[in-house]
Enzyme design. Structure first.
Site, short mmCIF file in Angstrom:
data_model
loop_
_atom_site.label_atom_id
_atom_site.label_comp_id
_atom_site.label_asym_id
_atom_site.label_seq_id
_atom_site.Cartn_x
_atom_site.Cartn_y
_atom_site.Cartn_z
N TYR A 151 -16.10 33.49 39.75
CA TYR A 151 -16.46 34.33 39.83
C TYR A 151 -16.23 35.43 39.39
O TYR A 151 -16.94 35.51 40.99
CB TYR A 151 -18.26 33.55 40.03
CG TYR A 151 -18.08 31.89 39.32
CD1 TYR A 151 -18.30 31.79 37.76
CD2 TYR A 151 -18.57 31.07 40.69
CE1 TYR A 151 -18.78 30.63 37.65
CE2 TYR A 151 -19.11 29.29 40.06
CZ TYR A 151 -19.01 29.31 38.25
OH TYR A 151 -19.26 28.09 37.59
N ARG A 174 -43.83 23.47 72.96
CA ARG A 174 -43.38 22.76 71.77
C ARG A 174 -44.86 21.39 71.44
O ARG A 174 -45.62 21.24 70.16
CB ARG A 174 -42.40 22.28 71.18
CG ARG A 174 -42.00 21.95 69.78
CD ARG A 174 -40.22 21.59 69.76
NE ARG A 174 -39.90 20.67 70.20
CZ ARG A 174 -38.67 20.70 70.84
NH1 ARG A 174 -37.83 21.33 69.84
NH2 ARG A 174 -38.18 19.73 71.17
N MET A 182 -20.65 25.77 43.80
CA MET A 182 -21.59 24.41 44.65
C MET A 182 -20.53 23.81 44.95
O MET A 182 -20.46 22.49 45.54
CB MET A 182 -22.35 23.98 43.01
CG MET A 182 -23.03 22.44 43.20
SD MET A 182 -24.22 22.39 41.89
CE MET A 182 -25.06 23.31 41.76
N LYS A 211 -30.29 12.12 66.61
CA LYS A 211 -30.77 12.83 65.41
C LYS A 211 -30.61 13.99 64.33
O LYS A 211 -29.57 13.98 64.85
CB LYS A 211 -32.59 13.63 66.27
CG LYS A 211 -31.90 14.95 66.44
CD LYS A 211 -33.01 15.35 67.59
CE LYS A 211 -32.09 16.87 67.82
NZ LYS A 211 -32.77 17.63 69.27
C1 LIG Z 1 -31.79 17.56 70.51
C2 LIG Z 1 -32.74 17.16 72.12
C3 LIG Z 1 -31.79 16.56 73.11
C4 LIG Z 1 -29.78 16.93 73.09
O1 LIG Z 1 -29.89 18.12 72.98
P1 LIG Z 1 -28.30 18.27 72.75
O2 LIG Z 1 -28.01 20.31 73.20
O3 LIG Z 1 -27.69 18.03 71.88
O4 LIG Z 1 -27.40 17.35 73.72
C5 LIG Z 1 -32.18 16.04 73.65
N1 LIG Z 1 -33.92 16.15 74.30
C6 LIG Z 1 -34.84 16.52 73.02
C7 LIG Z 1 -35.94 16.25 73.16
C8 LIG Z 1 -33.61 16.96 71.82
O5 LIG Z 1 -35.03 16.94 71.03
#
Ligand SMILES: *Cc1c(COP(=O)(O)O)cnc(C)c1O
Length: 390
Positions: free
Chosen positions: A281, A136, A329, A36
């Protein structure tokens, strides 16, 4: 050259991190690599084929849009993609058609999955997310009961691939009790799945920190993100690992994880500034003696935080060069006065990673701005090219 900086991805580092996790969790559990957030800033399109090469065959994304990119980047059609978060509307039949599995944490999505499976003529691949205390997403109580009924009465269209949950901060001992409670609730939910006559499939709860710190959370699969990229989830996780797994002093010193990413740019131009002059700046930086400044074509647009103005540093010729003045920037200035004229236009500048015998870790980069690794990595924009190196 068109690009102002490049992010290198190291094949050998990734291979090493994968082997480390494999050794640590044993030969049987499946490893799903979490990609992700644009593969934690590493770039899905470049990172995924590299990870496949290193032996990864299961990837976790947050959204259907990331799943589309993951499916398009995989070299092996049997590489599996799993959506842990957002998948709505027409993305659901797409996932069913593609054999992409996805989390279900409410009744509506389960009904959509059922309908999509009917339309597509293939089963929806479901991971049931159960609520254990993160609060969540996740099913609990009567909602879980109704989902189980639906799953058991439509086994032909809804294939239960796994039962999962996520811990509320496994990287910190502060959350120890909460996580123990979550494990108990997870076991209770599993019992309900079995009582409903269903095979839970893959039991998966562990992220990197849980997989490293709590061996009992490593079940049939782990979902590891940050450790695959070569970072410890936290200092505590690293200390815990060393205390429990390393006997000899040399084992204690050897870091089993290697940073996959190296971010480099180069000096765009050099300038001599006289004593008394202000730099960049405003008036935040004044030359108290004659100074030599190098401009680097990287700024906050590229993910170099503005809060590192007058604070951060980069590497030039293996030595630290401090940021002088405000981060702009698209550019920043660094002080190369002490390099005695060795710094030249075009010389390599390292923003994250190793150069000669020095290195900048994302955490030292981010300690300054008080961001955890995760945030700094994922803020690196997609427009910086990613290239694979050995
Ligand atoms: C991001 C995430 C992980 C991985 O987490 P890490 O700490 O990067 O290993 C695993 N499970 C879910 C549901 C996540 O959102």
């Amino acid at each position: 050259m068109f690009d102002t900086s490049v992010i290198e991805l190291s094949r050998s580092a990734l291979r090493r991190n994968f082997r480390f996790l494999r050794r640590h969790i044993g030969p049987h559990p499946r490893i799903s690599c979490v990609i992700k957030g644009n593969a934690y800033g590493h770039g899905i399109e470049s990172f995924l084929p590299l990870a496949e090469e290193c032996g990864v065959d299961h990837f976790s994304v947050f959204s259907a849009s990331e799943a589309v990119r993951a499916v398009a980047s995989r070299g092996n059609p049997s590489t599996h993609v799993m959506i842990m978060g957002h998948v709505e509307g027409e993305a659901i039949p797409w996932a069913v058609e593609q054999g992409v599995s996805f989390y279900v944490f409410d009744r509506q999505r389960l009904e959509q999955a059922l309908a999509a499976a009917g339309r597509v003529g293939a089963p929806a691949l479901i991971h049931l997310e159960v609520e254990t205390g993160l609060n969540r997403t996740g099913l609990a109580g009567e909602d879980l009961g109704r989902a189980l009924e639906l799953l058991s009465s439509h086994g032909d269209r809804l294939r239960l691939m796994g039962v999962c949950t996520h811990y509320a901060g496994a990287e910190s001992v502060n959350n120890y009790l909460r996580i123990q409670k979550q494990k108990v609730r997870y076991e209770e939910a599993l019992e309900r799945v079995r009582e409903a006559g269903l095979d839970p499939g893959l039991r998966h709860t562990a992220c990197s920190a849980a997989a490293i710190t709590y061996p009992e959370t490593v079940m049939d699969m782990v979902r590891t993100g940050i450790a695959m990229y070569g970072f410890w989830p936290s200092k505590q996780t690293k200390m815990h690992y060393i205390q429990n797994n390393c006997q000899t002093p040399s084992q204690r010193r050897a870091n089993p994880l290697r940073r996959v990413m190296r971010w480099r740019s180069s000096i765009m131009s050099l300038k001599k500034v006289q004593a008394g002059e202000f730099i960049g700046y405003g008036t935040s930086c004044q030359a108290t003696k004659p100074r030599v400044l190098a401009s680097v074509p990287v700024g906050y647009f590229h993910g170099f935080a503005r809060s590192l103005s007058n604070l951060g540093y980069v590497l030039v010729h293996g030595r630290r060069a401090n940021v002088a003045g405000l981060v702009n920037m698209n550019a920043l200035l660094v002080d190369v006065t002490d390099m005695n004229g060795k710094a030249r236009k075009g010389d390599e500048v390292v923003l994250i990673g190793r150069q000669k015998r020095s290195h900048i870790s994302v955490s030292s980069f981010s300690d300054l701005t008080r961001n955890p690794n995760y945030e700094v990595l994922t803020r690196l924009p997609a427009c910086i090219p990613r290239v694979v190196v050995d």
